[in-house]
Design a protein around this motif. Structure first.
Motif, PDB file in Angstrom:
ATOM      1  N   GLY A  23       6.969  13.585 -18.025  1.00  0.00           N
ATOM      2  CA  GLY A  23       5.711  13.077 -18.517  1.00  0.00           C
ATOM      3  C   GLY A  23       4.583  13.390 -17.551  1.00  0.00           C
ATOM      4  N   PRO A  24       3.358  12.980 -17.914  1.00  0.00           N
ATOM      5  CA  PRO A  24       2.198  13.281 -17.079  1.00  0.00           C
ATOM      6  C   PRO A  24       2.084  12.395 -15.848  1.00  0.00           C
ATOM      7  CG  PRO A  24       1.527  12.027 -18.986  1.00  0.00           C
ATOM      8  CD  PRO A  24       2.990  12.326 -19.159  1.00  0.00           C
ATOM      9  N   GLY A  25       2.846  11.324 -15.799  1.00  0.00           N
ATOM     10  CA  GLY A  25       2.831  10.446 -14.643  1.00  0.00           C
ATOM     11  C   GLY A  25       1.833   9.307 -14.743  1.00  0.00           C
ATOM     12  N   THR A  26       2.087   8.290 -13.936  1.00  0.00           N
ATOM     13  CA  THR A  26       1.149   7.171 -13.744  1.00  0.00           C
ATOM     14  C   THR A  26       0.746   7.174 -12.287  1.00  0.00           C
ATOM     15  OG1 THR A  26       2.069   5.748 -15.478  1.00  0.00           O
ATOM     16  CG2 THR A  26       0.867   4.670 -13.686  1.00  0.00           C
ATOM     17  N   ARG A  27      -0.565   7.261 -12.057  1.00  0.00           N
ATOM     18  CA  ARG A  27      -1.065   7.205 -10.680  1.00  0.00           C
ATOM     19  C   ARG A  27      -1.309   5.757 -10.311  1.00  0.00           C
ATOM     20  NH1 ARG A  27      -2.938  10.754  -7.189  1.00  0.00           N
ATOM     21  NH2 ARG A  27      -2.918  12.402  -8.769  1.00  0.00           N
ATOM     22  N   LEU A  28      -0.521   5.259  -9.359  1.00  0.00           N
ATOM     23  CA  LEU A  28      -0.654   3.874  -8.910  1.00  0.00           C
ATOM     24  C   LEU A  28      -1.370   3.842  -7.568  1.00  0.00           C
ATOM     25  CD1 LEU A  28       0.081   0.831  -9.136  1.00  0.00           C
ATOM     26  CD2 LEU A  28       2.170   1.365  -7.871  1.00  0.00           C
ATOM     27  N   THR A  29      -2.401   3.029  -7.502  1.00  0.00           N
ATOM     28  CA  THR A  29      -3.140   2.826  -6.252  1.00  0.00           C
ATOM     29  C   THR A  29      -3.103   1.350  -5.927  1.00  0.00           C
ATOM     30  OG1 THR A  29      -4.617   4.673  -6.775  1.00  0.00           O
ATOM     31  CG2 THR A  29      -5.326   3.136  -5.052  1.00  0.00           C
TER      32      THR A  29
ATOM     33  N   GLN B 147       0.821  -1.206   0.000  1.00  0.00           N
ATOM     34  CA  GLN B 147       0.000   0.000   0.000  1.00  0.00           C
ATOM     35  C   GLN B 147       0.859   1.262   0.000  1.00  0.00           C
ATOM     36  OE1 GLN B 147      -2.806  -0.587   3.260  1.00  0.00           O
ATOM     37  NE2 GLN B 147      -4.357  -1.282   1.791  1.00  0.00           N
ATOM     38  N   GLU B 148       2.028   1.188   0.623  1.00  0.00           N
ATOM     39  CA  GLU B 148       2.890   2.373   0.652  1.00  0.00           C
ATOM     40  C   GLU B 148       3.508   2.688  -0.714  1.00  0.00           C
ATOM     41  OE1 GLU B 148       3.330  -0.322   2.603  1.00  0.00           O
ATOM     42  OE2 GLU B 148       5.453  -0.962   2.603  1.00  0.00           O
ATOM     43  N   ASP B 149       3.325   1.781  -1.689  1.00  0.00           N
ATOM     44  CA  ASP B 149       3.806   2.055  -3.044  1.00  0.00           C
ATOM     45  C   ASP B 149       2.853   2.983  -3.794  1.00  0.00           C
ATOM     46  OD1 ASP B 149       4.836  -1.415  -3.449  1.00  0.00           O
ATOM     47  OD2 ASP B 149       5.883   0.275  -2.500  1.00  0.00           O
ATOM     48  N   SER B 150       1.682   3.219  -3.254  1.00  0.00           N
ATOM     49  CA  SER B 150       0.706   4.107  -3.901  1.00  0.00           C
ATOM     50  C   SER B 150       1.305   5.498  -4.045  1.00  0.00           C
ATOM     51  CB  SER B 150      -0.579   4.181  -3.084  1.00  0.00           C
ATOM     52  OG  SER B 150      -1.226   2.931  -3.055  1.00  0.00           O
ATOM     53  N   ALA B 151       1.334   5.995  -5.258  1.00  0.00           N
ATOM     54  CA  ALA B 151       1.964   7.283  -5.554  1.00  0.00           C
ATOM     55  C   ALA B 151       1.779   7.584  -7.039  1.00  0.00           C
ATOM     56  CB  ALA B 151       3.462   7.247  -5.235  1.00  0.00           C
ATOM     57  N   VAL B 152       2.199   8.780  -7.429  1.00  0.00           N
ATOM     58  CA  VAL B 152       2.306   9.103  -8.850  1.00  0.00           C
ATOM     59  C   VAL B 152       3.755   8.870  -9.256  1.00  0.00           C
ATOM     60  CG1 VAL B 152       2.132  10.893 -10.613  1.00  0.00           C
ATOM     61  CG2 VAL B 152       0.445  10.792  -8.767  1.00  0.00           C
ATOM     62  N   TYR B 153       3.943   8.055 -10.279  1.00  0.00           N
ATOM     63  CA  TYR B 153       5.281   7.746 -10.763  1.00  0.00           C
ATOM     64  C   TYR B 153       5.536   8.584 -12.017  1.00  0.00           C
ATOM     65  CZ  TYR B 153       5.521   4.131  -7.306  1.00  0.00           C
ATOM     66  OH  TYR B 153       5.568   3.479  -6.104  1.00  0.00           O
ATOM     67  N   LEU B 154       6.575   9.403 -11.941  1.00  0.00           N
ATOM     68  CA  LEU B 154       6.875  10.345 -13.014  1.00  0.00           C
ATOM     69  C   LEU B 154       8.157   9.942 -13.726  1.00  0.00           C
ATOM     70  CD1 LEU B 154       6.073  13.472 -10.897  1.00  0.00           C
ATOM     71  CD2 LEU B 154       4.977  13.016 -13.074  1.00  0.00           C
ATOM     72  N   CYS B 155       8.127  10.058 -15.029  1.00  0.00           N
ATOM     73  CA  CYS B 155       9.291   9.792 -15.862  1.00  0.00           C
ATOM     74  C   CYS B 155       9.728  11.109 -16.494  1.00  0.00           C
ATOM     75  CB  CYS B 155       8.938   8.781 -16.941  1.00  0.00           C
ATOM     76  SG  CYS B 155      10.248   8.446 -18.133  1.00  0.00           S
ATOM     77  N   ALA B 156      11.014  11.296 -16.667  1.00  0.00           N
ATOM     78  CA  ALA B 156      11.540  12.481 -17.321  1.00  0.00           C
ATOM     79  C   ALA B 156      12.688  12.072 -18.228  1.00  0.00           C
ATOM     80  CB  ALA B 156      12.021  13.509 -16.299  1.00  0.00           C
TER      81      ALA B 156
END
Lengths: 111, 113
Positions: free
Chosen positions: B105-111, B84-93
């Motif tokens: 980039g716009p990011g991936t929202r992981l829940t 659950q603590e991995d929940s976050a927005v993962y951003l690539c540049a």
């Protein structure tokens, strides 16, 4: 990379200049000052960078003190779309290493 | 030109499952970065690729996290046995060698449920 210090939040009236300060007292001679901003729910966006001279582009102006220990990002005519978190980062310019983001300044532009 | 793209934009997964997040950098950019941003938190560096050099993995929080970059272009960030603590927005540049500004980039929202 040197550490930076920014106020946590600032307000600015629409149409007025927004002046965002940053302290970087331990900056080394070959480090530049970079500014990025992050609008809500978007990825960070590059704004401007400089070494020791003042810089201006279509987005903003950057004023760096003569001793280079602090700088100010100026948005000359803030709009509601400028509401964002602004990050000041110091790093080597010809270096593709990772960015170390601090907590930034949350700028709220109000009508 | 096209910017950095990421997929999926949103991902909901159950605790314990593996996930893969994809990043397509700007064409010609030799440097690629992954960051993450937990709710209400700042941006945290994860991993950095530069050309053919060994990646800088110093920001990966645990060995459940890994990333690869194939052919010097597309990158995949893999999280195994999600928590659950991995929940976050993962951003690539990505960035070029000159100039070195990073484009995000716009990011991936992981829940993780």
């Amino acid at each position: 990379d040197a550490k930076t210090t920014q106020p946590p939040s600032m307000d600015c009236a629409e149409g007025r200049a927004a002046n965002l300060p940053c302290n970087h007292s331990t900056i080394s001679g070959n480090e530049y000052v970079y500014w990025y901003r992050q609008i809500h729910s978007q990825g960070p966006q590059y704004i401007i960078h400089g070494l020791k001279n003042n810089e201006t582009n279509e987005m903003a102006s950057l004023i760096i003190t003569e001793d280079r220990k602090s700088s100010t990002l100026i948005l000359p005519h803030a709009t509601l779309r400028d509401t964002a978190v602004y990050y000041c980062i110091v790093r080597l310019v010809y270096n593709t290493d990772k960015l170390i983001f601090g907590t930034g300044t949350r700028l709220q532009v109000f009508p | 030109g096209a910017g950095v793209s990421q997929s999926p934009s949103n991902k909901v997964t159950e605790k314990g499952k593996d996930v893969e997040l994809r990043c397509d950098p700007i064409s010609g950019h030799t440097a690629l970065y992954w960051y993450r941003q937990s709710l209400g938190q700042g941006l945290e560096f994860l991993i950095y690729f530069q050309g053919n050099s060994a990646p800088d993995k110093s920001g990966l929080p645990s060995d459940r996290f890994s990333a690869e970059r194939t052919g010097g272009s597309v990158s995949t960030l893999t999280i195994q046995r999600t928590q659950q603590e991995d929940s976050a927005v993962y951003l690539c540049a990505s960035s070029s060698l000159s100039p070195t500004e990073q484009y995000f980039g716009p990011g991936t929202r992981l829940t993780v449920t």
